[in-house]
Structures are given as structure tokens and as C-alpha cells.
Design a protein around this motif. Structure first.
Motif, PDB file in Angstrom:
ATOM      1  N   TYR A 226       0.816  -1.208   0.000  1.00 30.45           N
ATOM      2  CA  TYR A 226       0.000   0.000   0.000  1.00 30.45           C
ATOM      3  C   TYR A 226       0.854   1.263   0.000  1.00 30.45           C
TER       4      TYR A 226
ATOM      5  N   ASP B 270      -6.861  -5.713  -1.271  1.00 41.91           N
ATOM      6  CA  ASP B 270      -8.019  -4.899  -1.652  1.00 41.91           C
ATOM      7  C   ASP B 270      -7.773  -3.415  -1.412  1.00 41.91           C
ATOM      8  N   TRP B 271      -7.052  -3.092  -0.344  1.00 41.04           N
ATOM      9  CA  TRP B 271      -6.778  -1.687  -0.035  1.00 41.04           C
ATOM     10  C   TRP B 271      -5.967  -1.049  -1.165  1.00 41.04           C
TER      11      TRP B 271
ATOM     12  N   SER C  73      -8.055  -0.100  -4.116  1.00 43.95           N
ATOM     13  CA  SER C  73      -8.877   1.098  -3.960  1.00 43.95           C
ATOM     14  C   SER C  73      -8.061   2.352  -4.176  1.00 43.95           C
ATOM     15  N   ARG C  74      -6.740   2.211  -4.229  1.00 39.99           N
ATOM     16  CA  ARG C  74      -5.888   3.382  -4.421  1.00 39.99           C
ATOM     17  C   ARG C  74      -5.617   3.679  -5.873  1.00 39.99           C
TER      18      ARG C  74
ATOM     19  N   HIS D  32      -7.445   4.623  -8.310  1.00 45.86           N
ATOM     20  CA  HIS D  32      -8.331   5.502  -9.086  1.00 45.86           C
ATOM     21  C   HIS D  32      -7.655   6.737  -9.689  1.00 45.86           C
TER      22      HIS D  32
ATOM     23  N   GLY E 164     -12.088  -6.103  -3.437  1.00 40.41           N
ATOM     24  CA  GLY E 164     -11.185  -5.129  -4.036  1.00 40.41           C
ATOM     25  C   GLY E 164     -11.495  -4.925  -5.501  1.00 40.41           C
ATOM     26  N   LEU E 165     -11.922  -5.980  -6.174  1.00 40.21           N
ATOM     27  CA  LEU E 165     -12.244  -5.856  -7.588  1.00 40.21           C
ATOM     28  C   LEU E 165     -13.415  -4.912  -7.802  1.00 40.21           C
ATOM     29  N   ALA E 166     -14.251  -4.765  -6.773  1.00 38.51           N
ATOM     30  CA  ALA E 166     -15.414  -3.888  -6.913  1.00 38.51           C
ATOM     31  C   ALA E 166     -15.001  -2.449  -7.102  1.00 38.51           C
ATOM     32  N   CYS E 167     -13.819  -2.064  -6.599  1.00 40.72           N
ATOM     33  CA  CYS E 167     -13.455  -0.657  -6.754  1.00 40.72           C
ATOM     34  C   CYS E 167     -12.622  -0.423  -8.004  1.00 40.72           C
TER      35      CYS E 167
ATOM     36  N   HIS F 254     -14.063  -0.152 -10.739  1.00 38.06           N
ATOM     37  CA  HIS F 254     -14.963   0.486 -11.700  1.00 38.06           C
ATOM     38  C   HIS F 254     -14.600   1.936 -11.932  1.00 38.06           C
ATOM     39  N   HIS F 255     -13.711   2.491 -11.105  1.00 37.34           N
ATOM     40  CA  HIS F 255     -13.228   3.853 -11.370  1.00 37.34           C
ATOM     41  C   HIS F 255     -12.412   3.921 -12.646  1.00 37.34           C
TER      42      HIS F 255
END
Lengths: 523, 316
Positions: free
Chosen positions: B197, B222-223, B226-227, B229, B250-253, B255-256
Motif C-alpha cells: 500500500y 483490496d486496499w 482502492s488506491r 483511481h 477489491g475488484l469492486a473498486c 470500476h473507477h
């Protein structure tokens, strides 16, 4: 052989423990060296007749406690000597007292939810030297069946209007991200709190748009979106009535609160915190009439003993303590009343009660196969209805906070399904048209520790009951701020002031002075 | 998490604590249930040792290595002292290698402290690898700093219009790229690197990054996803194959990343239902080609059914 003789000689029968028979008012043997540190699970409380291999300080107390005179005093000296000769062995007394809490503890934490355990963790982490402080956590429901922590939806966000709330959440997110470094216990598997970093999406109508723009964004990675951008990003939203949306990109989402609770529990047990399954029924305190610098007289109280009543029994154990932490969640108001907070003429500091009460909230789980997909954030409608995705199977969790008039009776945790039909479903279906066809799978109810004053937490000592510290009243966002609040309270207890995050505006005295710390984004 | 682990952790919620207590009791009693403890992972799940309850509890709270919460497909990453043997050898060896240290650590504070110290050293090694190179950033700019960071970790870098720069087998690389201060980095191959991270700070400064390969990175979770984007406007290719800590959450984020054209999410052991996840990710990123698990994976086939051809995408 020798042990058995002594035992038979000194045995006073099953009630030899002397319920409530204390002699001498001094609190003996509070701080011991290594005794309490290495994971004594429930430290066996000393009785007059048993050998103990740990905590020699226990025996110091028995000197003042026995009904007999000199003979018993000498006996315990002999006992201590023999104890030091015999190798470590677990001596089983004739009767088992392992369910009773110890007779003295430096800090007693009332409430074993996430806030109480977080305070215990940070106390043990920040204490100097290691093993200096004995901490006892008293929790009356060991299954956590009514605890707010485990019934929570588990969200964490930084979109608050009060800067302290944002800092608390940021610290907590950092804690959760590095949870396996903070809460590592040797030989135990690493924790997986199942964090979904999907973010929060707060929608605002025209009235709320101005407030939303002013919300603190320092440190929080939030982007503001117009209805047009919102439709592009999330085509399943109906943006009618939405003037502005704020979307948290990082550090926001939801996680599994049960895992956090168990991780904390496991870690604090390995650090030597004692647990007791019982209920606090009484505080024994002393009062002192003191004069302030300006000559005003104040009545300062100090709690000396906490009476812990064992579950389903009339037996209780008076625990001598130096500090009491009130982390009882929704029941903190009752615990504060036991300590005499609020007994006084209204309008004075003595008469200011702790304004935390139980409020029941419902959470519904429904299935909607045509619903929004994997990217669904935690959506909060301007009407107060919220929902989030749960798992991969098009299941969603959500609910709504009732208004003051329709507050349900908090006597039990029964779910009112009509509430979903009347108050939750219509705004949901209006906001997300796919939710017009959904099927409710299950529902549950939980308590908010609702602060009726300003819906923000109470942290820090009470101005009059000087050794009671609060860590409660977070009205629905306690779970997400628990690690940071635990640290703040531990710093207050150990150092006397806040070090990492300044929570002076969350002290109890604001209830008397009337300074509200109003949080606008409460769901 | 696999259902087994969920069941285990739910049921063993308090047994974990009991087990720690049991270990302490054992130390005080100076009994020697080592054999009983070792016998757990051996044959029958409930063990044939003397104390069945204890073993059952221990089994529940210590799932055997194959059910380790973090899938043990780590590239050189070692979680514990016995980690090396754990990574190299299957269950039998791990158990033997661990048990002596376990035995000693349960009895001697010094050994326990030593083991904790070694664990912390491993963690701090990873932190050290992910430190930011601020002085290089100030002197040469973010592109060079990011490239240096990746090369130092053992990855490869490609500047715009140039060839791939890779460190050789001994980890050395030429410093010619120091003069490419204004040339953006287009592709980063961080396969197998210990990037985490904190380390993503250096990567996120590469604003024109088009292709990012994070295959088999043991600390990407996952963290970290999310970074990603800030790279949304340029990133076109992302590969997460084989990362043991990445799950569907984590895959859900991802979509950015609206510009993404190729996404590789195959072989993710922490994803609970790979086929379904792939379908949901494809729905989430309509203009992206997703390489992942077979859609039929995880489906139970009837005796007459054959695996269908998955050529036709018909999302649910």
C-alpha cells in the motif's frame, strides 16, 4: 499432603470467600510487576484458603479480609512461604471461583463491546512499564446477542461535518488496514475483516447541498458530483431530487465487525486483560467537598468499588478499582446513573445526566436480481434511507432511521416489518427503480447508543465523578471510530490529556455548558 | 473467505481465546502434550491423542495449513519463522519444522520474544522495500523516481517510445534512464515484487501509465486496489493474476478505471466464486476485456451435462 492438611485446617466452607467482607479501607496491592501480564485468563480470585501461583498481591489483600484475627494472618504468611517453594502448579480449590472477577483491578471497563475492548487494548499497548496496569473488562452478555457492535451494518466513512470525526475515522481506517500488525497474536491465523473499499455515496437535495459543500474534506478523499456525472457513473440511480452527491473514493466502505471484535478480544486476552461475565450493579464511592480556585465549593466523588453481579445468581464481587471506564454502549446512561451522575438539581453540573439512551434501529436484508452490481457503494438518500450491497448474490442491506415521533419501543429487539413497507421501501424504490421488485430475506434490530444532545460521542472524564471515563454515545458511528476513541481514552487515563487526536470538544462538560457539537451527517 | 473458514471462525470465536489459555496452562503445568499437539494435522482430523476436546478446539481455531486465511501462494513471502519451510514443502514438513520452535516458544519467554522479533523484522523488511525515494523525486522528477522504485524492487519499466528496462539476475540495472526526466512511463511490470500500500505512492505519480502488471504480488490486497483511481484516465491494461490477497471486494473498486481495456483476474485464490466474480466484473466494466476464471467454474455439472462453450456472453 502438606497442602491438603492446611486446606482442611483453614477451610471455612463453600462461602469461605467472605462475600463483601472487607476489612480496612485501603486499596492494597494495586500495581504488581509481571503478575498479571502473561495471559491469566480469568485470574482466580484469592480466597482465604487456596494457594495461588500467580498474583502474590492477592494474598496481601487476604490479610485484611479474614474475619479471624492473628491466626489467620499468620496462616497466610506461612501460605505465602510455601507458595514460593512449591513449583508452579494449578491448585484447584474445593470450589471453583474462576467465574468471579478479581478483587481488585486498576481499571474496570464496563462493557466488552468494540469500544470497551479498544480501550483495553490501547491501555495495555501504551502502558509503561509493560504489565503495569491490571485491566478488567466486565461484560454481561458473553454471546453479544444485543451488543450494538455485532448487529451493526459495519460501515466506515470520513464524510462528516465535524473535523474530529473525520480524524477519528481516518485513524480507525489506518488501524483496520494494518490490523494484522496491531492485533497479531503469535500462532494464530491473521485476521480478515473483509473490508469492501467501495466508498460511501451521500446524496443531497437542494437544501442539504450547501451543507455538503462545506463538509470537512481535509484528509478525506471525497469527490463532489453533479446529477449528470452521477447518472454517468451509476446508471441505476434516479437522480430526481438530487442536487449534489459526494462520493468517497478511498478509505471508505464496510467490513465485518464481528471479526474486529474477535480480533480485539483475542489480542487483549493475550496481553493479559481479565474478563468477567457479570453485570455492574453498584458503585461504592466517596465524596469530598473541595473548593475551586475561585472559592466555589464542589462535591467531588471518587469510585472505590464496583460491585459485579454474576449472571443468573445473587452472588456479587466487589472489585476495588482506581478508574472506571463506561463503555456500556446503549446502556451507558443506566451505568452513569448508578454512579450518581445526574443526581442533583436540574440545571447544575450535578444534575446533568448522561444523555445516552437506547434507540432501536432496524436493518433489512433483501434480494433483488436486477439490482445494482458490484460497484454499488454505500448509498445514503437525502431522506435518510441507506443501503449497501452484501456479497455477490444481488443481496442488499439497508434501513432508515425513524423520526423522533416514530421511535420504536426499545424494550426488545423485535423487527417491525411494516416499517420497511411504509418507510424504507418507497424512498428506495424511488431512488433506485430496480428496487421496485425486491424480496426481503431477513431483518434484525439493534440498538444505537443515541446521544440525545448532539449525536456525537462522549469521551473523557466526568468533571465531578473524577475517576469515571466515558467512551460512549456515538449514535451509530461508534464502530467506525472505536480504535481511535480507544486510544484517546487510554491516553487520557495514562497521560491526563489527549495526544494524538484532540477530543476536548467531546468532553462531558459540554452537556452542562450547552455547546453542541452537531454532526450533520448522521444516518 | 471460503465457507469452511467462515464456519470455523464463527464457531471458534471464543475457542481461539480458550486455546491461547490452554497453551498457557500447559506451560504452567509443564505437561508435555507436544505429541498430542503435533498429532493434530497428521491423520484423522480429531486426532488420536489423549485430549480430544483440546485437539478439536485447537483444530477449529488453527485450521490446517491448507485452509490458511491468506492463501499460501506467496512468492518468497514468509509469514512466520517456519514460513520458509511452509512455502517450500507441503504439510508434513511444515509441521515438523514448526513444532520445535513452537514447543520452545510456548515454554520460554526468550524464544517467544526472539520469534516475535524475527517476525517484526520480516515485516519491517517489506516496509523498507516500499520506502519512497524523495530525493530522487526532487532531483529527477516523479517518472524517474517511480522507475527507480520499480527497478529496485525487481520489476521492469518501459518509458514512452523506448524499450523495457529490466534489472539483471543480480538485481543491477543501468542508470541511463536518469536523463529521461520528461518522458512519461508507459508500462510497469511489477510481477512478483513486494509492493504494498505504501509503495503505491511512487506508482501513482506516474500519471500517463497505460499498462500495469501486478501478477503474483504477495502484498497487493483490496486496499491497494482502492488506491488505483488516480490512474483512471490513462490506465488501459491491468493484470492481477495470482495475487493471493486480492478478493472480489477489491475488484469492486476497479470500476473507477473507466479507460480499462484489458483486465486479468485469473488465479485469484482469495476470490470466493471466480466464475460469478468474472461475470459481475464484466458487467461493471462493459468496455473492458476481462480474463478470468471460466464462467462454469464452481458450477456443479449433472451427470449428462457437458461443459458448455463459453463464447456467448449473456450476463445474468
Amino acid at each position: 499432603m502438606l497442602r491438603r492438611t492446611l486446606l482442611l485446617g483453614l477451610c471455612r466452607g463453600p462461602l469461605g470467600r467472605g462475600l463483601g467482607t472487607h476489612r480496612g479501607g485501603s486499596i492494597l496491592g494495586k500495581v504488581e510487576g509481571r503478575g498479571g501480564y502473561r495471559g491469566s485468563w480469568m485470574a482466580p480470585s484469592s480466597s482465604s484458603v487456596t494457594f495461588r501461583t500467580q498474583d502474590p498481591a492477592h494474598d496481601v489483600k487476604t490479610v485484611g479480609r479474614l474475619g479471624g484475627g492473628d491466626r489467620d494472618g499468620k496462616m497466610s504468611e506461612i501460605k505465602k512461604k510455601i507458595q514460593s517453594i512449591l513449583p508452579g502448579g494449578d491448585w484447584n480449590p474445593l470450589y471453583d471461583t474462576s467465574y468471579l472477577p478479581p478483587e481488585g483491578s486498576d481499571v474496570v471497563i464496563v462493557g466488552g463491546g468494540v469500544l470497551g475492548l479498544s480501550v483495553a487494548y490501547w491501555l495495555k499497548k501504551l502502558e509503561k512499564p509493560r504489565g503495569a496496569i491490571r485491566v478488567l473488562v466486565v461484560e454481561r452478555d458473553h454471546t453479544y446477542s444485543r451488543a450494538s457492535t455485532v448487529l451493526s451494518v459495519g460501515g466506515i466513512r470520513q464524510q462528516f461535518s465535524v473535523p474530529e470525526n473525520v480524524q477519528l475515522s481516518l485513524f480507525s481506517v489506518d488501524f483496520l488496514r494494518n490490523i494484522n500488525e496491531y492485533l497479531a497474536v503469535a500462532d494464530d491465523p491473521p485476521l480478515d475483516i473483509q473490508f469492501n473499499p467501495s466508498g460511501y455515496l451521500l446524496l443531497a437535495s437542494e437544501k442539504g447541498a450547501a451543507i455538503m459543500e462545506n463538509n470537512v474534506k481535509e484528509g478525506a478523499k471525497v469527490c463532489l458530483m453533479s446529477p449528470e456525472q452521477l447518472r454517468n457513473k451509476f446508471p441505476w440511480i434516479n437522480t430526481e431530487g438530487v442536487a449534489l452527491a459526494s462520493y468517497g473514493m478511498e478509505h471508505e466502505g464496510w467490513f465485518d465487525p464481528w471479526c474486529l471484535l474477535q480480533g480485539l478480544r483475542r489480542k487483549v486476552q493475550s496481553m493479559g486483560v481479565l474478563f468477567c461475565r457479570g453485570e455492574v450493579t453498584r458503585f461504592v464511592s466517596s465524596s469530598n467537598l473541595m473548593k475551586t480556585a475561585s472559592g466555589e465549593e464542589v462535591n467531588l466523588k471518587r469510585i472505590h468499588e464496583v460491585h459485579v453481579k454474576i449472571d443468573q445468581s445473587l452472588e456479587y464481587q466487589p472489585v476495588e478499582c482506581a478508574i472506571v471506564v463506561n463503555a456500556a454502549g446503549a446502556w451507558s446512561g443506566q451505568v452513569a446513573e448508578l454512579a450518581g451522575i445526574g443526581n442533583g438539581p436540574p440545571g447544575t453540573l450535578q444534575g446533568t445526566k448522561l444523555p445516552v439512551e437506547l434507540r432501536k434501529r432496524y436493518v433489512y436484508l433483501w434480494h433483488c436480481p436486477q439490482g445494482p452490481g458490484l460497484e454499488t457503494p454505500f448509498v445514503i438518500d437525502p431522506s435518510g434511507t441507506y443501503f449497501r450491497r452484501e456479497g455477490l448474490g444481488h443481496n442488499y442491506l439497508g434501513g432508515c432511521s425513524p423520526t423522533e415521533e416514530e421511535e420504536p419501543d426499545p424494550g426488545n429487539l423485535e423487527v417491525d416489518h411494516d416499517f420497511f413497507q411504509d418507510r424504507v421501501w418507497p424512498p428506495l424504490a424511488q431512488r433506485v427503480p430496480a428496487f421496485e421488485t425486491l424480496k426481503v430475506r431477513s431483518a434484525w434490530a439493534g440498538y444505537y447508543d443515541y446521544n440525545t444532545f448532539d449525536q456525537n460521542g462522549v469521551v473523557g472524564p466526568h468533571p465531578l465523578v473524577i475517576n469515571m471515563y466515558f467512551a460512549t454515545g456515538f449514535s451509530g458511528h461508534g464502530l467506525q471510530q472505536a480504535p481511535a476513541v480507544g486510544r484517546a481514552v487510554a491516553e487520557m487515563v495514562l497521560e491526563g490529556h489527549f495526544q494524538t487526536i484532540n477530543l476536548s470538544s467531546f468532553l462531558f462538560s459540554r452537556f452542562y455548558s450547552g455547546e453542541k457539537v452537531q454532526e450533520h451527517n448522521i444516518i | 473467505m471460503s465457507p469452511q473458514i467462515e464456519a470455523c471462525s464463527a464457531v471458534s470465536a471464543f475457542r481461539v481465546s480458550v486455546n491461547t489459555q490452554e497453551a498457557r496452562i500447559k506451560r504452567q503445568q509443564k505437561a508435555s502434550p507436544t505429541k498430542a499437539r503435533d498429532g493434530i494435522a497428521d491423520t484423522h482430523p480429531l486426532g488420536v491423542g489423549k485430549d480430544r476436546t483440546l485437539q478439536a478446539q485447537r483444530l477449529l481455531s488453527h485450521p490446517p495449513q491448507s485452509l490458511h486465511l491468506v492463501a499460501p501462494v506467496w512468492n518468497g513471502g514468509t509469514r512466520g519463522i517456519g514460513g520458509l519451510s511452509r512455502v517450500v514443502a507441503p504439510e508434513g514438513n511444515q509441521k515438523k519444522g514448526r513444532s520445535l520452535l513452537q514447543f520452545l516458544a510456548d515454554r520460554f519467554y526468550d524464544v517467544e520474544a526472539l520469534r516475535d522479533h524475527l517476525l517484526r523484522k520480516q515485516v519491517s523488511k517489506v516496509h523498507q522495500k516500499n520506502r519512497p525515494f524523495n530525493h530522487i523525486n526532487q532531483r529527477y522528477g516523479p517518472y524517474v523516481a517511480g522507475a527507480y522504485f520499480i527497478l529496485k524492487q525487481g520489476g521492469a519499466v518501459r518509458f514512452q517510445g523506448r524499450e523495457w528496462i529490466r534489472p539483471n539476475q543480480r538485481g543491477h540495472f543501468s542508470l541511463d534512464f536518469l536523463k529521461l526526466q520528461a518522458v512519461p512511463v508507459e508500462a510497469v511490470d511489477a510481477s512478483g515484487c513486494a509492493i504494498n500500500y505504501q509503495g503505491l505512492d511512487s506508482l501513482l505519480a506516474l500519471k500517463e501509465l497505460q499498462s500495469l502488471w501486478l501478477q503474483r504480488c504477495p502484498h497487493v490486497d483490496d486496499w491497494c486496489l482502492s488506491r488505483l483511481h488516480p490512474l483512471a484516465s490513462s490506465l488501459q491494461e491491468l493484470s492481477l493474476a495470482g495475487c493471493p490477497r486480492v478478493s472480489e471486494r477489491g475488484l469492486a473498486c476497479l470500476h473507477h478505471l473507466w479507460n480499462l481495456r484489458r483486465l486479468d483476474i485469473s488465479d485469484l485464490p482469495a476470490v470466493s466464486s471466480p466464475g460469478l466474480t468474472r461475470i459481475l466484473v464484466e458487467e461493471m466494466l462493459p468496455s473492458c476485456e476481462v480474463l478470468g476464471a471460466d464462467w462454469a467454474q464452481g458450477l456443479k455439472l449433472g451427470p449428462e451435462e457437458q461443459p458448455r462453450d463459453t463464447a456467448g456472453p449473456t450476463p445474468a
